[in-house]
Motif scaffolding. Structure first.
Motif, mmCIF file in Angstrom:
data_model
loop_
_atom_site.group_PDB
_atom_site.id
_atom_site.type_symbol
_atom_site.label_atom_id
_atom_site.label_comp_id
_atom_site.label_asym_id
_atom_site.label_seq_id
_atom_site.Cartn_x
_atom_site.Cartn_y
_atom_site.Cartn_z
ATOM 1 N N ALA A 1 26.778 10.997 -18.456
ATOM 2 C CA ALA A 1 26.310 10.008 -17.475
ATOM 3 C C ALA A 1 24.916 10.421 -16.999
ATOM 4 N N ALA A 2 24.164 9.452 -16.538
ATOM 5 C CA ALA A 2 22.803 9.708 -16.068
ATOM 6 C C ALA A 2 22.824 10.535 -14.789
ATOM 7 N N PHE B 1 17.707 2.413 -23.812
ATOM 8 C CA PHE B 1 18.365 2.112 -22.546
ATOM 9 C C PHE B 1 17.828 0.832 -21.935
ATOM 10 N N ASN B 2 18.666 0.182 -21.163
ATOM 11 C CA ASN B 2 18.306 -1.054 -20.481
ATOM 12 C C ASN B 2 17.196 -0.835 -19.450
ATOM 13 N N ASN C 1 27.805 1.786 -19.073
ATOM 14 C CA ASN C 1 27.973 2.779 -18.014
ATOM 15 C C ASN C 1 27.980 4.209 -18.555
ATOM 16 N N GLY C 2 27.159 4.478 -19.586
ATOM 17 C CA GLY C 2 27.052 5.845 -20.078
ATOM 18 C C GLY C 2 27.310 5.963 -21.569
ATOM 19 N N LEU C 3 27.583 7.186 -21.990
ATOM 20 C CA LEU C 3 27.700 7.536 -23.404
ATOM 21 C C LEU C 3 28.927 8.406 -23.595
ATOM 22 N N ALA C 4 29.608 8.201 -24.722
ATOM 23 C CA ALA C 4 30.741 9.051 -25.075
ATOM 24 C C ALA C 4 30.552 9.553 -26.497
ATOM 25 N N VAL D 1 31.401 -1.694 -24.453
ATOM 26 C CA VAL D 1 30.733 -0.988 -25.541
ATOM 27 C C VAL D 1 29.573 -1.846 -26.041
ATOM 28 N N THR D 2 28.391 -1.239 -26.141
ATOM 29 C CA THR D 2 27.199 -1.961 -26.586
ATOM 30 C C THR D 2 26.723 -1.508 -27.960
#
Length: 178
Positions: A33-34, A62-63, A19-22, A2-3
């Motif tokens: 997800a992308a 985003f990174n 690794n995505g979003l919730a 989690v970031t």
């Protein structure tokens, strides 16, 4: 990993990860997800920061250098073209601006984004020697309860009182070398 975590005006809790979003409504989770093949999908998986703005909208950094806003009506993600994908800017942080727009910290300084996300003012050099060089990397932007905006850069800590134009430096004690 989690970031970032944010809450939007509709009550959803958003969780950004590497690794995505919730999104949680308090009972269940929805994952995003992308998928570069579909417009409106998440434009990247590795999220640096989430931000719920004053209007209750979700913004994502985003990174991969992208910035996007969640369109709650369509449940889609709308990229901010002038900032997205510019590797020289390297997005670092985001917060509300006093005028209703957003301030985005980048590796090249402080950028401004209009409230609708369509107009972007890229980092500009400082106008005076006693002001922070706003084309220095910005690490953190935060507001306090008094309405001051705080900015941490490579060259120090600064704050700007609500409605003020000029930044004020915060003297920091020197730490002994180790």
């Amino acid at each position: 990993v989690v970031t970032s975590i944010a809450q939007t005006g509709d009550g959803f809790i958003w969780i950004g990860t590497e690794n995505g979003l919730a999104r949680s409504d308090g009972y269940r989770f929805r994952q995003y997800a992308a998928d570069s093949g579909e417009p409106g999908n998440l434009p990247g998986n590795s999220i640096i920061q989430l931000h719920g703005d004053r209007r209750g909208r979700l913004w994502l950094l985003f990174n991969n250098g992208m910035i996007a806003r969640h369109d709650a009506q369509r449940d889609q993600f709308v990229p901010v073209p002038a900032l997205s994908g510019n590797p020289a800017l390297r997005l670092t942080t985001i917060t509300d601006a006093a005028d209703g727009g957003l301030l985005v910290g980048t590796a090249a300084g402080l950028a401004r984004v209009s409230e609708d996300g369509l107009k972007v003012v890229l980092p500009q050099p400082a106008a005076a020697a006693d002001q922070p060089s706003l084309n220095d990397p910005v690490g953190v932007l935060r507001h306090d309860q008094q309405g001051r905006l705080w900015m941490a850069t490579r060259n120090g800590l600064w704050f700007k009182p609500a409605q003020a134009v000029r930044w004020q430096p915060v003297p920091l004690p020197l730490l002994p070398a180790q």
